[in-house]
Design a protein around this motif. Structure first.
Motif, short mmCIF file in Angstrom:
data_model
loop_
_atom_site.label_atom_id
_atom_site.label_comp_id
_atom_site.label_asym_id
_atom_site.label_seq_id
_atom_site.Cartn_x
_atom_site.Cartn_y
_atom_site.Cartn_z
N PRO A 1 -35.92 -13.20 9.10
CA PRO A 1 -34.62 -13.70 9.57
C PRO A 1 -34.13 -13.01 10.82
CG PRO A 1 -34.33 -12.37 7.59
CD PRO A 1 -35.81 -12.44 7.86
N GLU A 2 -33.20 -13.69 11.49
CA GLU A 2 -32.54 -13.11 12.65
C GLU A 2 -31.84 -11.82 12.24
OE1 GLU A 2 -30.02 -16.01 14.49
OE2 GLU A 2 -29.24 -14.63 15.97
N GLY A 3 -31.99 -10.79 13.03
CA GLY A 3 -31.34 -9.52 12.71
C GLY A 3 -32.11 -8.69 11.69
N LYS B 1 -31.44 -23.10 16.76
CA LYS B 1 -32.77 -22.56 16.48
C LYS B 1 -32.81 -21.92 15.08
CE LYS B 1 -32.46 -19.75 19.99
NZ LYS B 1 -31.08 -19.98 20.43
N SER B 2 -31.85 -21.03 14.81
CA SER B 2 -31.83 -20.38 13.50
C SER B 2 -31.61 -21.39 12.40
CB SER B 2 -30.72 -19.32 13.44
OG SER B 2 -30.96 -18.31 14.37
N THR B 3 -30.71 -22.34 12.66
CA THR B 3 -30.44 -23.36 11.66
C THR B 3 -31.71 -24.11 11.28
OG1 THR B 3 -28.19 -23.61 12.49
CG2 THR B 3 -29.09 -25.45 11.21
N MET C 1 -40.41 -16.81 12.61
CA MET C 1 -39.85 -15.57 13.18
C MET C 1 -38.62 -15.91 13.99
SD MET C 1 -43.23 -13.65 14.61
CE MET C 1 -44.66 -13.35 13.56
N ASP C 2 -37.48 -15.32 13.62
CA ASP C 2 -36.24 -15.60 14.34
C ASP C 2 -35.87 -14.44 15.25
OD1 ASP C 2 -33.86 -16.60 15.24
OD2 ASP C 2 -33.14 -17.23 13.26
N GLU C 3 -36.09 -14.63 16.53
CA GLU C 3 -35.77 -13.65 17.57
C GLU C 3 -36.25 -12.24 17.26
OE1 GLU C 3 -32.32 -14.05 19.75
OE2 GLU C 3 -31.82 -16.06 19.04
N PRO C 4 -37.55 -12.07 17.13
CA PRO C 4 -38.06 -10.73 16.85
C PRO C 4 -37.79 -9.73 17.97
CG PRO C 4 -39.87 -12.26 17.27
CD PRO C 4 -38.63 -13.07 17.15
MG LIG Z 1 -30.12 -17.75 15.98
#
Ligand SMILES: [Mg+2]
Ligand SMILES: Nc1ncnc2c1ncn2[C@@H]1O[C@H](COP(=O)(O)OP(=O)(O)OP(=O)(O)O)[C@@H](O)[C@H]1O
Lengths: 289, 237
Positions: free
Chosen positions: B85-87, B43-45, B161-164
């Motif tokens: 980004p994630e994080g 997913k992030s990729t 949005m990556d894992e908000p």
């Molecule tokens: Mg990810």
């Protein structure tokens, strides 16, 4: 130590701390933005001294003009280094070390071929005489370094805190990938960091040219000292570098006045070791640029 | 509805490791599209490929019909794609205000930027109370709000949005969900990556289920919510 000697030594320490600070902030800034250490930083300092030697001693321009000119000239060398040394080796610390250390030697050789190795280049002192401060005499040539440092480091602080591009540099130092996602170009920022880094090293060398012998190898000890200052200060921290510069300036000046310079160097290194044992990230290691 | 973003058979490799294999995704203007899947599904990729942080080894990324496959990430931000980004990745030692200014780095008109800051503050009341606080000293939920606000500062057409909701309390998750709806209502198109499939499918119009680098399933969010496989694997029902 009498009062006069104390004042004298105190002033000398301030001057030395100032020059350490001016050399080291550039190294810290470059490290912060690129995460790469520039092992030719001392040679950028040397280049600044040669700008004064050429423009002031040989060409005959006013000293102040030569010092000011050292900024853009050495800044250009810094940018060139970024383009040909750091950008191709980005992220590879070992390649960066070899490339920059090599470039430092090449600069020494080039300068030696052009202006000679054996004889030191003497730069006539432009600001003669001394200021009387509380009974101690401090030469004008050294004293001007203090306001110069306040202007330069203060200017850098203003740039980093108030100007958009300066904030971009801080963003890159704190999180390069997040910075890129805001539309900040990493290449532009590393170039800007090396421009400033070179300019600061250049002006430092220019100011020291009338005070210390000008030779192709003069940058070595300042480069090494800048590394110690930056390590003690916390690698990527400008504020840490300034703090460490003055602490080491005072340690070095007072101990070499009371004892001798070898003892002073040893105590300086011991101080670094103690800081690293107590706080491995340096004095202000968590403050990034 | 016009097609805003399209991934055509994209694959990404990290060195020799294949992270995603053959991903095709369409995002219609005005939609919330979600990508759900387990850890390491890609997913992030996929988001990092859209924003140019990594390059696809094959396939194409089209934005408004134009290929952006080879644009550098700073230019992709410039054409209207913002990536949270994630994080969270806020600039920890910069203030809330400075973080927002960085989000507007490519904007030229200070008046528009000032208006945009007001818009961000209208979405995130908490940020307004904390303009001078260092971002790194804020709570996870506040940092997520800042990361979202920072992304809005570029006035994007598309927000990734990556894992908000990662690491946030249930209450804070609801708050983030409410804000995503609000941002969407304001006219943004959103690609939402989530492990919290329940939250994601509640918000989204359309969804893709990624499994080990491939699209395993896709469909309208309401259909995915009723899918037996999705219910069992991702909704725990
Ligand atoms: Mg990810
Ligand atoms: N920088 C990298 N180098 C090598 N492999 C990577 C890198 N980043 C991701 N991968 C690999 O690519 C695959 C997909 O990772 P990705 O981060 O896209 O997954 P994800 O779906 O976002 O997972 P998560 O839910 O845990 O965030 C994983 O197998 C991961 O190990």
């Amino acid at each position: 130590m009498g009062f006069e000697t104390f004042v004298q030594t105190f002033a000398n320490a301030l001057v030395l701390g100032s020059i350490y600070a001016m050399v080291a902030v550039g190294l810290a800034l470059a490290f912060g933005v690129m995460q790469m250490a520039n092992f030719s930083h001392g040679e950028l300092f040397m280049a600044g001294a040669y700008v004064v030697y050429v423009l002031y001693s040989l060409v005959g321009l006013p000293f102040l003009v030569a010092v000011v000119a050292a900024f853009p000239i050495v800044a250009l060398i810094g940018m060139l280094f970024e383009r040909v040394l750091f950008r191709p080796t980005r992220g590879n610390v070992l390649s960066g070390f070899m490339a920059t250390a090599g470039a430092g030697f090449i600069m020494q050789v080039l300068v030696g071929q052009q202006w000679g190795v054996g004889l030191m280049r003497s730069v006539v002192v432009p600001y003669k005489g001394s200021a009387e401060i509380l009974g101690a005499a401090i030469s004008w040539q050294r004293l001007v370094i203090i306001p110069a440092t306040i202007i330069m480091v203060g200017g850098l602080w203003f740039f980093l805190k108030k100007v958009k591009a300066g904030k971009g540099l801080r963003a890159c130092a704190q999180d390069p990938e997040a910075a890129v996602l805001q539309g900040i170009s990493l290449n532009k920022m590393t170039s800007l960091a090396m421009l400033l880094s070179g300019g600061f090293a250049g002006v430092s060398g220019a100011l020291m040219a009338p005070i210390i012998p000008v030779t192709p190898y003069m940058g070595h000890v300042y480069g090494v000292t800048a590394f110690i200052v930056v390590i003690v200060g916390g690698m990527a921290s400008i504020e840490g570098a300034v703090l460490a510069a003055f602490i080491l300036g005072f340690i070095h000046t007072f101990i070499s006045t009371v004892y001798d310079s070898v003892t002073a160097t040893m105590v300086g290194v011991l101080f670094m070791a103690i800081v690293l044992v107590v706080k491995p990230t340096g004095l202000l290691g968590n403050v990034k640029v | 509805m016009t097609l805003l973003l399209e991934l055509k058979n994209t694959a990404v490799h990290y060195g020799k490791v294949e992270a995603t294999r053959d991903i095709s995704i369409k995002v219609l203007e005005g939609d919330i599209v979600t990508l759900i899947g387990a850890n390491g599904a890609g997913k992030s990729t996929t988001l990092r490929m859209i924003s140019g942080l990594v390059r696809p080894s094959s396939g194409e990324v089209l934005f408004e019909g134009n290929s952006i496959t080879h644009l550098p990430p700073e230019e992709i931000t410039g054409i209207g794609i913002a990536h949270i980004p994630e994080g969270r990745r806020v600039f920890p030692q910069m203030t809330v205000m400075e973080n927002l200014e960085m989000g507007a780095y490519l904007r030229k008109d200070p008046k528009e930027v000032a208006r945009n800051i007001e818009l961000v503050f209208s979405h995130f009341k908490r940020l307004k109370e904390r303009v001078n606080q260092a971002a790194g000293t804020m709570s996870g939920g506040e940092q997520q709000m800042l990361a979202m606000g920072r992304a809005l500062m570029s006035s994007p057409r598309l927000i990734l949005m990556d894992e908000p909701s990662l690491g946030l309390s249930p209450i804070m998750c609801q708050e983030i969900a409410r804000i995503i709806k609000q941002i969407h209502a304001h006219g943004s198109t959103i690609v939402l990556v989530e492990q919290n499939a329940r939250l994601a499918l509640a918000l989204a119009d359309y969804g893709y289920v990624l499994e080990t680098g491939d699209v395993a399933l896709e469909g309208k969010a309401e259909d995915l919510r009723e899918d037996d496989e999705v219910r069992k694997t991702y909704l725990g029902m």
